[in-house]
Structures are given as C-alpha cells and as structure tokens.
Design an enzyme around this catalytic site. Structure first.
Site, PDB file in Angstrom:
ATOM      1  N   SER A   1      43.167  41.596  39.424  1.00  0.00           N
ATOM      2  CA  SER A   1      42.682  40.269  39.806  1.00  0.00           C
ATOM      3  C   SER A   1      42.153  39.415  38.753  1.00  0.00           C
ATOM      4  CB  SER A   1      41.684  39.951  40.924  1.00  0.00           C
ATOM      5  OG  SER A   1      42.281  40.367  42.084  1.00  0.00           O
TER       6      SER A   1
ATOM      7  N   TYR B   1      37.239  35.890  50.088  1.00  0.00           N
ATOM      8  CA  TYR B   1      38.064  36.295  49.007  1.00  0.00           C
ATOM      9  C   TYR B   1      39.561  36.423  49.612  1.00  0.00           C
ATOM     10  CZ  TYR B   1      39.620  38.389  44.618  1.00  0.00           C
ATOM     11  OH  TYR B   1      40.592  38.647  43.685  1.00  0.00           O
TER      12      TYR B   1
HETATM   13  C1  LIG Z   1      38.089  41.883  45.485  1.00  0.00           C
HETATM   14  C2  LIG Z   1      38.939  42.775  44.793  1.00  0.00           C
HETATM   15  C3  LIG Z   1      37.992  44.176  44.828  1.00  0.00           C
HETATM   16  S1  LIG Z   1      40.494  43.348  45.558  1.00  0.00           S
HETATM   17  C4  LIG Z   1      41.402  42.060  44.756  1.00  0.00           C
HETATM   18  C5  LIG Z   1      42.471  42.442  44.129  1.00  0.00           C
HETATM   19  N1  LIG Z   1      43.285  43.652  44.473  1.00  0.00           N
HETATM   20  C6  LIG Z   1      43.825  44.187  45.341  1.00  0.00           C
HETATM   21  O1  LIG Z   1      44.058  43.320  46.231  1.00  0.00           O
HETATM   22  C7  LIG Z   1      44.380  45.450  45.530  1.00  0.00           C
HETATM   23  C8  LIG Z   1      43.994  46.032  46.891  1.00  0.00           C
HETATM   24  C9  LIG Z   1      44.332  47.474  46.908  1.00  0.00           C
HETATM   25  C10 LIG Z   1      44.077  48.273  45.831  1.00  0.00           C
HETATM   26  C11 LIG Z   1      44.167  49.834  46.314  1.00  0.00           C
HETATM   27  N2  LIG Z   1      43.118  50.108  47.595  1.00  0.00           N
HETATM   28  C12 LIG Z   1      43.673  50.268  48.684  1.00  0.00           C
HETATM   29  O2  LIG Z   1      44.761  50.518  48.849  1.00  0.00           O
HETATM   30  C13 LIG Z   1      42.594  50.456  49.817  1.00  0.00           C
HETATM   31  N3  LIG Z   1      43.203  50.907  51.157  1.00  0.00           N
HETATM   32  C14 LIG Z   1      43.554  50.710  45.190  1.00  0.00           C
HETATM   33  O3  LIG Z   1      42.102  50.700  45.076  1.00  0.00           O
HETATM   34  O4  LIG Z   1      44.189  51.127  44.457  1.00  0.00           O
HETATM   35  C15 LIG Z   1      41.807  42.404  42.967  1.00  0.00           C
HETATM   36  O5  LIG Z   1      42.091  42.938  41.907  1.00  0.00           O
HETATM   37  N4  LIG Z   1      40.560  41.831  43.464  1.00  0.00           N
HETATM   38  C16 LIG Z   1      39.249  42.714  43.695  1.00  0.00           C
HETATM   39  C17 LIG Z   1      38.434  41.861  42.774  1.00  0.00           C
HETATM   40  O6  LIG Z   1      38.614  40.660  42.691  1.00  0.00           O
HETATM   41  O7  LIG Z   1      37.557  42.488  42.242  1.00  0.00           O
END
Ligand SMILES: CC1(C)S[C@@H]2[C@H](NC(=O)CCCC[C@H](NC(=O)C[NH3+])C(=O)[O-])C(=O)N2[C@H]1C(=O)[O-]
Length: 351
Positions: free
Chosen positions: A62, A159
């Site tokens: 992100s 978000y």
């Molecule tokens: C708001 C957040 C944290 S999530 C958002 C975006 N990332 C995502 O939407 C990916 C989410 C899945 C990632 C996955 N997690 C899962 O599948 C959980 N079941 C993993 O950890 O590999 C990003 O980057 N942002 C972060 C941000 O802005 O910091």
C-alpha cells in the site's frame, strides 16, 4: 528542536526481534541530511541462503497508494480533476452512491467495502487463488459494491483498497493513459527512481531483490514463497516495486513539494487522527505517525504477501526511513518493525 541522531543499534535490535518473531530477513535505510545508514540482516532468499542487503528491491504494497495520490494530485493541479466533485463525474461506470467524492476515496472515507476482506480471509488459499490472476479495475470494484458500504460517504474513516482501485480507474478514464505510464513519467523518471517500477501484471521482480515469504494461518506450517505474483488484486492500491533508497527519495520529494504543487501538498498533509491514542493519522494517500519524541512523520505502510514496509519522512524531508521485513501474515513482526521509526527518528532502542 533538532531531532536526536538515528540509533543504528536500535534498528539492529528491532530487526533482530523481527527475525526472532519469524521474519527471514529485514532491511532499513535512513537518509538524514548528507548521511545514509544501510542496515540489514538475515536472508533475502532462504532456499539459496542469499544474505539480505539494504539495496534490494521488494513489493511495497500500500505504499503504492502514495504514488497513485501524487498522480491524482497532479491532475487536480492541472485542473483536470476536482477533489470535491462526485467520483462518478470521472468514472466509466458509476459507483452506487453519487455522494462519494474524489477526496473521500483519497482519505478512505467513501465507505466502500474492501474486497480483500473476502479474498484473503484464508491467507494462503486466498493468495494462491489470485497470485497469477489478472483483474480489471471494474471486476475488483464489483466485488466491493456487492457488499453494503461501511459508512455513509464522509461519515467515517474506513481503510479500503477499493478506494485506490477506483482512483486508478478514474485516472486512466480521465486521461486515457495507463497508470504505468503516469508513474513512470510523472514520478519515477523525474525523481530518478531507478529501482522503482510498476510491471503489473508481470509477476517477476527484476534486478537485485528480496524474496518474500507469507506465513500460513497455521503458524506451525512452513512459510510460503510469495515473491512471484501479479498483485492484480492491488494494482494502483498495491503493485509498485521499489527499494529503500528510492522510497526515501520519493517521500522526501513529496513533502518538499517536488512532485505536487504547494496547494495540493497542503491537502495531502491535512491529516486526521485514525486511532484511539491519536498517534496515527491519515490525510490524502498519506499516513502520519506521531512518535515518542514528539515528531510527526509522513509516509505510508505496506502489507503484501511476503513483505511488510514502513516508509516515512519528516515534514521537512530532511530525514527519511524505509524499513522492510520479508514476511507477512505475522502481526507480531509488523508491530515490531514499527520500532525502526522510533530508532530512526527518536534515536531510541527497543526495551
Ligand atoms: C491496512 C493494511 C495493513 S492492509 C492494506 C494493503 N494490503 C492488503 O490489503 C493485503 C492484505 C492481505 C495480506 C495478507 N494477509 C492475509 O491474507 C490475512 N488473512 C498477508 O499478510 O500476506 C496494504 O498494504 N495495506 C496495509 C497498510 O496500509 O498498512
């Protein structure tokens, strides 16, 4: 008041803790005035045993949202987009609510549901199901609008990746130019970001890079190498590839008015509190974090399969830090890694 000097020992201690919590490796780069600190440990490739180094490229997740925001704010400055107009003014297919403005999208106040909540409910199966998929913006938006909104437009901060997928579609619809070209011509080239690219939907990372490893929801299972993926689920919300040096240069340039004019930068940096203790803020495509020594830093965080990123700079751009641990789905590592901010900007070491 001048900032305390960065604490290299503090960064090393944080990275050591992140590895103890499951990260194969970690890197941090601090640029402070004319000094640069490159700090890394562990492995960039666990199978080959390759050592991590601070110059390696990685998926920034992100943090991509800040790059998309810069493109959008340049279009605002060019008079081609009005921040407070209905987003539907600029979209090929209207969102369900005309009251959603461009500003609501940039500040995560649209209420649009985040389709990744469903997509990645089961982490590894969800990832494996999409890692080689190519989505259109509209397919992702339709996944979101199949759900009720989180809130009325403007009524709350919630978000959502959907907001920045809509913004990618909006920018391409208004200009008839692909995001990849906007990023390259408006940011990467002018700032000389030679380690930064947007190669969606290609799955490979070129040059010297760190491999990323996502943890299964069952933490007793082995890490899954998640390096190669299209990130088509993310695109203008999460598919940029960069390195620590380029991220530091990018955010320092943003706050120094080098990529968006003063009026638009002021809008971006108008941050509002988004957590209970008032230490975390969000403006337009930009996070703010108030640290223990009183300084507020600006940038973005990233979570993409295999990589956690923190990339922040002081309001004057004189000190920047980018930090990455090459694992994900491990909240302990993500929380620990935030300690690099305290070490870099407040000169502290973790307890
Ligand atoms: C708001 C957040 C944290 S999530 C958002 C975006 N990332 C995502 O939407 C990916 C989410 C899945 C990632 C996955 N997690 C899962 O599948 C959980 N079941 C993993 O950890 O590999 C990003 O980057 N942002 C972060 C941000 O802005 O910091």
């Amino acid at each position: 008041t001048p900032l305390p000097g960065p604490s290299v020992s503090g960064v090393l201690a944080v990275q050591k803790q992140a590895m103890a919590a499951g990260a194969p490796g970690a890197l941090t780069r601090i640029d402070s005035g004319t000094s640069s600190y490159r700090i890394s440990m562990g492995k960039a490739d666990t199978a080959a045993g390759t050592a991590m180094d601070a110059d390696r490229r990685f998926r920034v997740g992100s943090v991509s949202k800040s790059f998309t925001t810069v493109v959008l704010m340049q279009l605002v400055a060019e008079g081609r987009v009005d921040l407070d107009a209905s987003a539907n003014t600029y979209l090929p297919k209207p969102l369900p609510d005309d009251r959603i403005t461009v500003r609501h999208l940039l500040s995560h106040r649209s209420g649009l549901w985040d389709y990744t909540n469903d997509m990645f409910y089961n982490t590894v199966p969800g990832f494996e199901a999409v890692r080689n998929k190519v989505f259109t913006y509209q397919e992702l938006i339709d996944l979101s609008t199949a759900h009720k909104p989180n809130n009325e437009p403007g009524a709350a901060y919630s978000y959502s990746n959907t907001n920045f997928v809509v913004l990618g579609q909006l920018i391409e619809h208004v200009t008839d130019v692909p995001m990849a070209t906007h990023y390259e011509q408006r940011i990467f080239k002018p700032l000389g970001l030679k380690n930064t690219s947007y190669v969606h939907p290609r799955t490979t990372i070129t040059g010297s890079y760190a491999r990323g490893y996502v943890r299964d929801d069952d933490p007793t299972l082995p890490l899954v190498d998640s390096t190669e993926q299209t990130v088509s689920w993310g695109q203008s919300a999460g598919a940029v590839i960069s390195n620590s040096s380029d991220l530091n240069r990018f955010f320092a340039a943003v706050v120094s008015g080098k990529v968006v004019p003063p009026a638009q930068l002021q809008e971006m940096m108008k941050v509002v509190p988004v957590n209970a203790d008032g230490t975390q803020f969000y403006g337009l495509g930009l996070r703010g974090r108030k640290l223990s020594c009183g300084v507020t830093v600006y940038g973005h965080t990233g979570t993409v399969q295999g990589y956690y990123t923190y990339a922040f700079t002081t309001a004057d751009g004189k000190r920047s830090m980018a930090s990455m641990a090459n694992t994900s789905n491990n909240g302990t590592v993500n929380t620990i890694l935030a300690g690099t901010l305290e070490a870099a900007f407040c000169g502290t070491s973790p307890a």
